[in-house]
Design a protein around this motif. Structure first.
Motif, PDB file in Angstrom:
ATOM      1  N   VAL A 192       0.642  -1.274   0.047  1.00 30.74           N
ATOM      2  CA  VAL A 192       0.045   0.127   0.027  1.00 30.74           C
ATOM      3  C   VAL A 192       1.051   1.332  -0.046  1.00 30.74           C
ATOM      4  O   VAL A 192       0.888   1.903  -0.895  1.00 30.74           O
ATOM      5  N   HIS A 193       1.678   1.177   1.038  1.00 32.03           N
ATOM      6  CA  HIS A 193       2.486   2.734   1.198  1.00 32.03           C
ATOM      7  C   HIS A 193       3.324   2.919  -0.271  1.00 32.03           C
ATOM      8  O   HIS A 193       3.483   4.115  -0.611  1.00 32.03           O
ATOM      9  N   GLU A 194       3.789   1.980  -0.762  1.00 31.53           N
ATOM     10  CA  GLU A 194       4.909   1.901  -2.085  1.00 31.53           C
ATOM     11  C   GLU A 194       4.093   2.844  -3.212  1.00 31.53           C
ATOM     12  O   GLU A 194       4.434   3.082  -4.179  1.00 31.53           O
ATOM     13  N   ARG A 195       2.655   2.570  -3.257  1.00 27.57           N
ATOM     14  CA  ARG A 195       1.912   2.845  -4.192  1.00 27.57           C
ATOM     15  C   ARG A 195       1.224   4.316  -3.721  1.00 27.57           C
ATOM     16  O   ARG A 195       0.401   5.175  -4.654  1.00 27.57           O
ATOM     17  N   THR A 196       1.345   4.585  -2.563  1.00 28.95           N
ATOM     18  CA  THR A 196       0.418   5.965  -2.100  1.00 28.95           C
ATOM     19  C   THR A 196       1.716   7.107  -1.547  1.00 28.95           C
ATOM     20  O   THR A 196       1.084   8.293  -1.353  1.00 28.95           O
ATOM     21  N   ASN A 197       2.748   6.623  -1.179  1.00 31.57           N
ATOM     22  CA  ASN A 197       3.560   7.588  -0.613  1.00 31.57           C
ATOM     23  C   ASN A 197       4.863   7.630  -1.442  1.00 31.57           C
ATOM     24  O   ASN A 197       5.776   6.815  -1.709  1.00 31.57           O
ATOM     25  N   PRO A 198       5.324   8.769  -2.221  1.00 31.27           N
ATOM     26  CA  PRO A 198       6.346   8.917  -2.885  1.00 31.27           C
ATOM     27  C   PRO A 198       7.636   8.776  -2.194  1.00 31.27           C
ATOM     28  O   PRO A 198       8.565   8.042  -2.933  1.00 31.27           O
ATOM     29  N   ALA A 209       7.922   4.998  -2.303  1.00 28.46           N
ATOM     30  CA  ALA A 209       8.232   4.485  -3.615  1.00 28.46           C
ATOM     31  C   ALA A 209       9.556   4.769  -4.123  1.00 28.46           C
ATOM     32  O   ALA A 209      10.136   3.973  -5.023  1.00 28.46           O
ATOM     33  N   ALA A 219      -0.729  -0.217   6.937  1.00 26.07           N
ATOM     34  CA  ALA A 219      -1.477   0.380   6.830  1.00 26.07           C
ATOM     35  C   ALA A 219      -3.090  -0.456   6.746  1.00 26.07           C
ATOM     36  O   ALA A 219      -4.125   0.435   7.083  1.00 26.07           O
ATOM     37  N   THR A 252      10.038   3.869   5.363  1.00 21.42           N
ATOM     38  CA  THR A 252      10.353   5.219   4.728  1.00 21.42           C
ATOM     39  C   THR A 252      11.930   5.190   5.029  1.00 21.42           C
ATOM     40  O   THR A 252      12.853   6.166   4.788  1.00 21.42           O
TER      41      THR A 252
END
Ligand code: ZN
Length: 259
Positions: free
Chosen positions: A13-19, A22, A74, A201
């Motif tokens: 999820v984070h990898e696709r929503t948080n630059p 990503a 998440a 992160t």
């Protein structure tokens, strides 16, 4: 050496929503973990993510999995209860499970361990030293006295887990906290290893020693022995030698309650 079939699960999820995430994990945390595990001799590695049908964890996939690794954060609540029950059953049968970082709060981990699995945390990019406290443990193989992580999220005690079978690593944080960050348990015939470093992160899963610990964990968690039998009444014919019943008894000679 026989093949170890590994399934690397990630909620992705984070990898696709948080630059920021990503940038560190452009193909997802699961791909970095899978790539590292594929370097290991004898490992056959596949990935599965939340968005796939059945979260990628069908009966067939689980039957073909010796060890499952789990990363979630998440979207714990979006993991279907029936899939959690299916994975839990496979662990009891003997499938190994490696729970990573924020997976401590997953439905799966809490269900398997049966305690709060709560902890305290702080995201301040502080230094973490992951100390080896059990140097003879196979999961610590090839790791020196400690692993230095320049920037990490603090996970601190008290950690709401049942007393572990083994504590392999104990983390120290710059802010002063300590944490049982590398612990093992057995549930049914399955082996479980929890390893805390790995906040999304920070590039922690690119760290070669962190990758080494996870690979060691997979080797350690490979199914051993066989599953427990389902409950059954053992027939007298299976007795290894004749049994002389002593009357009077509330049971008849076949072990049934007498009338
Ligand atoms: Zn985190």
């Amino acid at each position: 050496m026989s093949t170890i079939r590994v399934t690397v699960w990630n909620e992705f999820v984070h990898e696709r929503t948080n630059p920021e995430v990503a940038r560190i994990y452009p193909d997802g945390i699961h791909e970095v973990l899978a790539r590292a595990l594929r370097q290991q001799e004898g490992f056959e590695v596949r990935t599965a993510t939340l968005g796939e049908p059945d979260h990628g964890l069908t009966d067939e996939v689980l039957r073909q999995t010796d060890v499952l690794t789990w990363w979630g954060h998440a979207a714990h609540a979006d993991v279907r209860d029936d899939v959690v029950a299916r994975v839990h059953a496979r662990v009891l049968e003997g499938m190994g499970l490696i729970v990573l970082h924020s997976g401590h709060w997953s439905k799966l981990f809490k269900r398997i361990l049966g305690t709060s699995c709560a902890l305290c945390w702080r995201e301040a990019g502080e230094r973490e030293r992951v100390w080896v406290v059990d140097p003879g443990h196979p999961i610590a193989a090839g790791i020196d006295r400690c692993i230095e992580i320049e920037q990490s999220e603090m996970y601190g005690e008290p950690f709401g887990i049942p007393t572990p079978d083994d504590i392999v690593f104990l983390s120290w944080f710059q802010g002063g906290e300590v944490f049982r960050g590398g612990c093992t348990w057995r549930r049914g015939s399955g082996r479980i290893f929890y390893f805390s470093p790995g906040h999304e992160t920070y590039p922690i899963y690119h760290h070669p020693q962190i990758q080494r610990v996870i690979a060691n964990g997979v080797r350690w968690a490979v199914p051993q022995g066989r599953p427990y039998d389902t409950p059954r009444k053992t027939p007298i014919e299976e007795a290894r030698e004749p049994i002389v019943f002593r009357a009077p008894s509330v049971h008849d000679s076949r072990g049934n309650l007498a009338h």
